[in-house]
Design a protein around this motif. Structure first.
Motif, PDB file in Angstrom:
ATOM      1  N   LEU A  25      11.646 -11.248   3.229  1.00  0.00           N
ATOM      2  CA  LEU A  25      12.832 -11.078   4.655  1.00  0.00           C
ATOM      3  C   LEU A  25      13.940 -11.775   3.328  1.00  0.00           C
ATOM      4  O   LEU A  25      15.133 -11.057   3.572  1.00  0.00           O
ATOM      5  CB  LEU A  25      12.536 -12.744   4.867  1.00  0.00           C
ATOM      6  CG  LEU A  25      11.362 -12.714   6.046  1.00  0.00           C
ATOM      7  CD1 LEU A  25      10.773 -14.797   6.002  1.00  0.00           C
ATOM      8  CD2 LEU A  25      12.066 -12.124   7.034  1.00  0.00           C
ATOM      9  N   PHE A  26      13.547 -12.155   1.984  1.00  0.00           N
ATOM     10  CA  PHE A  26      15.175 -12.676   1.367  1.00  0.00           C
ATOM     11  C   PHE A  26      16.151 -11.055   0.177  1.00  0.00           C
ATOM     12  O   PHE A  26      16.737 -11.105   0.438  1.00  0.00           O
ATOM     13  CB  PHE A  26      14.350 -12.486  -0.281  1.00  0.00           C
ATOM     14  CG  PHE A  26      14.039 -14.188  -0.641  1.00  0.00           C
ATOM     15  CD1 PHE A  26      14.188 -15.288   1.142  1.00  0.00           C
ATOM     16  CD2 PHE A  26      13.364 -15.260  -1.869  1.00  0.00           C
ATOM     17  CE1 PHE A  26      13.901 -16.367   0.854  1.00  0.00           C
ATOM     18  CE2 PHE A  26      12.621 -15.952  -1.622  1.00  0.00           C
ATOM     19  CZ  PHE A  26      13.459 -16.924   0.403  1.00  0.00           C
ATOM     20  N   GLU A  27      15.365 -10.066   0.944  1.00  0.00           N
ATOM     21  CA  GLU A  27      15.026  -8.587   0.422  1.00  0.00           C
ATOM     22  C   GLU A  27      16.232  -7.893   1.537  1.00  0.00           C
ATOM     23  O   GLU A  27      17.465  -7.709   1.354  1.00  0.00           O
ATOM     24  CB  GLU A  27      14.094  -7.930   0.239  1.00  0.00           C
ATOM     25  CG  GLU A  27      12.973  -8.208  -1.447  1.00  0.00           C
ATOM     26  CD  GLU A  27      14.195  -7.497  -2.373  1.00  0.00           C
ATOM     27  OE1 GLU A  27      15.214  -6.517  -1.712  1.00  0.00           O
ATOM     28  OE2 GLU A  27      13.690  -7.427  -3.488  1.00  0.00           O
ATOM     29  N   GLN A  28      15.773  -8.496   2.833  1.00  0.00           N
ATOM     30  CA  GLN A  28      16.756  -7.897   4.229  1.00  0.00           C
ATOM     31  C   GLN A  28      17.335  -8.990   4.136  1.00  0.00           C
ATOM     32  O   GLN A  28      18.133  -7.749   4.629  1.00  0.00           O
ATOM     33  CB  GLN A  28      15.107  -8.192   5.125  1.00  0.00           C
ATOM     34  CG  GLN A  28      14.247  -6.899   4.588  1.00  0.00           C
ATOM     35  CD  GLN A  28      13.245  -7.464   6.129  1.00  0.00           C
ATOM     36  OE1 GLN A  28      12.888  -8.484   6.816  1.00  0.00           O
ATOM     37  NE2 GLN A  28      11.876  -6.559   6.125  1.00  0.00           N
ATOM     38  N   GLN A  29      17.170 -10.654   4.103  1.00  0.00           N
ATOM     39  CA  GLN A  29      18.402 -10.385   4.262  1.00  0.00           C
ATOM     40  C   GLN A  29      19.426 -11.544   3.703  1.00  0.00           C
ATOM     41  O   GLN A  29      19.686 -11.954   4.268  1.00  0.00           O
ATOM     42  CB  GLN A  29      18.349 -11.014   6.350  1.00  0.00           C
ATOM     43  CG  GLN A  29      16.940 -12.253   5.823  1.00  0.00           C
ATOM     44  CD  GLN A  29      16.460 -12.583   6.763  1.00  0.00           C
ATOM     45  OE1 GLN A  29      16.526 -12.093   8.155  1.00  0.00           O
ATOM     46  NE2 GLN A  29      15.713 -14.719   7.875  1.00  0.00           N
ATOM     47  N   GLY A  30      18.447 -11.586   2.666  1.00  0.00           N
ATOM     48  CA  GLY A  30      19.551 -12.342   2.043  1.00  0.00           C
ATOM     49  C   GLY A  30      18.469 -14.070   1.068  1.00  0.00           C
ATOM     50  O   GLY A  30      18.195 -14.901   2.472  1.00  0.00           O
ATOM     51  N   PHE A  31      18.659 -14.370   0.147  1.00  0.00           N
ATOM     52  CA  PHE A  31      18.456 -15.919  -0.031  1.00  0.00           C
ATOM     53  C   PHE A  31      18.647 -16.928   1.288  1.00  0.00           C
ATOM     54  O   PHE A  31      17.917 -18.162   1.947  1.00  0.00           O
ATOM     55  CB  PHE A  31      18.177 -16.336  -1.388  1.00  0.00           C
ATOM     56  CG  PHE A  31      17.383 -17.695  -1.164  1.00  0.00           C
ATOM     57  CD1 PHE A  31      16.236 -17.931  -1.942  1.00  0.00           C
ATOM     58  CD2 PHE A  31      18.278 -18.780  -1.340  1.00  0.00           C
ATOM     59  CE1 PHE A  31      15.606 -18.929  -2.080  1.00  0.00           C
ATOM     60  CE2 PHE A  31      17.876 -19.603  -1.697  1.00  0.00           C
ATOM     61  CZ  PHE A  31      16.186 -20.485  -1.989  1.00  0.00           C
ATOM     62  N   ASN A  32      19.802 -17.142   1.070  1.00  0.00           N
ATOM     63  CA  ASN A  32      20.568 -18.186   1.596  1.00  0.00           C
ATOM     64  C   ASN A  32      20.674 -17.797   3.482  1.00  0.00           C
ATOM     65  O   ASN A  32      20.341 -18.629   3.882  1.00  0.00           O
ATOM     66  CB  ASN A  32      22.281 -18.631   1.662  1.00  0.00           C
ATOM     67  CG  ASN A  32      22.552 -18.694   0.080  1.00  0.00           C
ATOM     68  OD1 ASN A  32      21.236 -19.789  -0.369  1.00  0.00           O
ATOM     69  ND2 ASN A  32      23.635 -18.990  -0.227  1.00  0.00           N
ATOM     70  N   SER A  33      20.588 -16.118   4.319  1.00  0.00           N
ATOM     71  CA  SER A  33      19.895 -16.353   5.280  1.00  0.00           C
ATOM     72  C   SER A  33      18.993 -16.539   5.611  1.00  0.00           C
ATOM     73  O   SER A  33      18.532 -16.636   6.822  1.00  0.00           O
ATOM     74  CB  SER A  33      20.674 -15.200   6.137  1.00  0.00           C
ATOM     75  OG  SER A  33      22.048 -15.010   5.359  1.00  0.00           O
ATOM     76  N   THR A  34      18.077 -17.010   4.909  1.00  0.00           N
ATOM     77  CA  THR A  34      16.186 -16.842   5.439  1.00  0.00           C
ATOM     78  C   THR A  34      15.735 -18.389   5.403  1.00  0.00           C
ATOM     79  O   THR A  34      16.716 -19.098   4.669  1.00  0.00           O
ATOM     80  CB  THR A  34      15.214 -16.369   4.480  1.00  0.00           C
ATOM     81  OG1 THR A  34      16.025 -14.567   3.890  1.00  0.00           O
ATOM     82  CG2 THR A  34      14.072 -16.616   4.731  1.00  0.00           C
ATOM     83  N   THR A  35      15.694 -18.479   6.647  1.00  0.00           N
ATOM     84  CA  THR A  35      14.877 -20.061   6.844  1.00  0.00           C
ATOM     85  C   THR A  35      13.670 -19.649   6.641  1.00  0.00           C
ATOM     86  O   THR A  35      12.647 -19.166   6.641  1.00  0.00           O
ATOM     87  CB  THR A  35      15.110 -20.621   7.927  1.00  0.00           C
ATOM     88  OG1 THR A  35      14.593 -19.807   9.149  1.00  0.00           O
ATOM     89  CG2 THR A  35      16.752 -20.349   8.375  1.00  0.00           C
TER      90      THR A  35
END
Length: 209
Positions: A25-35
C-alpha cells in the motif's frame, strides 16, 4: 507441534502478512495516504489486532527493515565467500542499500524519525535494532580475520563507527536534494577503511606512524 508453537507460528505469519500488505500500500499510494484501517482491511485482520502488532505505521516499516536484514544474510554470506576483499564487499553492500533507498526516500525518512525517537533503547536492547549491525559485523569480522581491518578495537565499536558514518550520509541525503547517496556512501566506506589523515599528517590506514 505444541499449541504454543502453533500460536507463535500463526503470530509470525500474521505479522509478516501485515508488513507485506502495508508495504504494498505504501508503494501504491504513499505512506501518508495509507491508513491503518486500510492496512487492517487488506491484511484481513481486526483493527484492534493490527494495533496490537503495530501501534503506528512507522513500526511496520521498522519491522520490514528487520525482515529485510534477516533475508539479506545469505547475500552477505555470498559476499564473504565470493568477493575477495573487505573494500569490495562493503562497496557492493552499500551500493545495494542505495539502490533500494533512492526510490523509497519517503519511507526511509519516516523510519529514521521513528527510530531516532527511541534511539537509546536500540543500543540497550538488540531486539529493537534492524539487524543491519549484525550484517555489517559479519563483513568487518571477516576483514579482521583477513588482517584487512585493525582488530585492536572491539567489533561492536568498529560496527558502530561504520554505522555512524552511514547515518551521517543518509541524513545529509534526506536533508539536501543535491546529495548523491551512492557516491556519499562509497566515500564513507573509503574514509572508514583508509582514514582521514593525509600522508603529510603521518597517519597510516591503521592510525600508525
Amino acid at each position: 507441534m505444541s499449541d504454543q508453537s502453533r500460536r507463535a507460528r500463526k503470530k509470525d505469519e500474521t505479522r509478516t502478512r501485515i508488513v507485506s500488505v502495508a508495504m504494498e500500500l505504501f508503494e501504491q499510494q504513499g505512506f501518508n495516504s495509507t491508513t491503518m484501517e486500510q492496512i487492517a482491511d487488506m491484511a484481513d485482520v481486526a483493527k484492534g489486532t493490527l494495533y496490537n502488532y503495530f501501534p503506528v505505521k512507522e513500526a511496520i516499516i521498522s519491522a520490514f527493515m528487520r525482515l529485510s536484514a534477516t533475508k539479506a544474510i545469505p547475500d552477505i554470506e555470498l559476499l564473504l565467500n565470493n568477493v575477495p576483499d573487505t573494500r569490495s564487499r562493503l562497496t557492493i553492500m552499500f551500493s545495494k542499500i542505495a539502490e533500494w533507498q533512492i526510490p523509497h526516500r519517503e519511507l526511509l525518512e519516516h523510519y529514521l524519525s521513528y527510530r531516532f525517537s527511541n534511539l537509546l533503547e536500540s543500543f540497550r536492547n538488540p531486539e529493537q535494532r534492524s539487524g543491519f549491525d549484525r550484517n555489517v559485523a559479519m563483513v568487518i569480522e571477516r576483514g579482521q580475520q583477513d588482517h584487512e581491518i585493525r582488530n585492536d578495537l572491539p567489533l561492536a565499536l568498529m560496527v558502530g563507527y561504520l554505522q555512524s558514518g552511514y547515518l551521517t550520509v543518509i541524513m545529509q541525503w534526506l536533508a539536501h536534494d543535491d546529495v548523491d547517496l551512492e557516491k556519499g556512501l562509497l566515500q564513507m566506506v573509503d574514509l572508514f577503511l583508509s582514514g582521514a589523515a593525509t600522508a603529510k599528517g603521518g597517519g597510516g590506514h591503521n592510525g600508525q606512524k
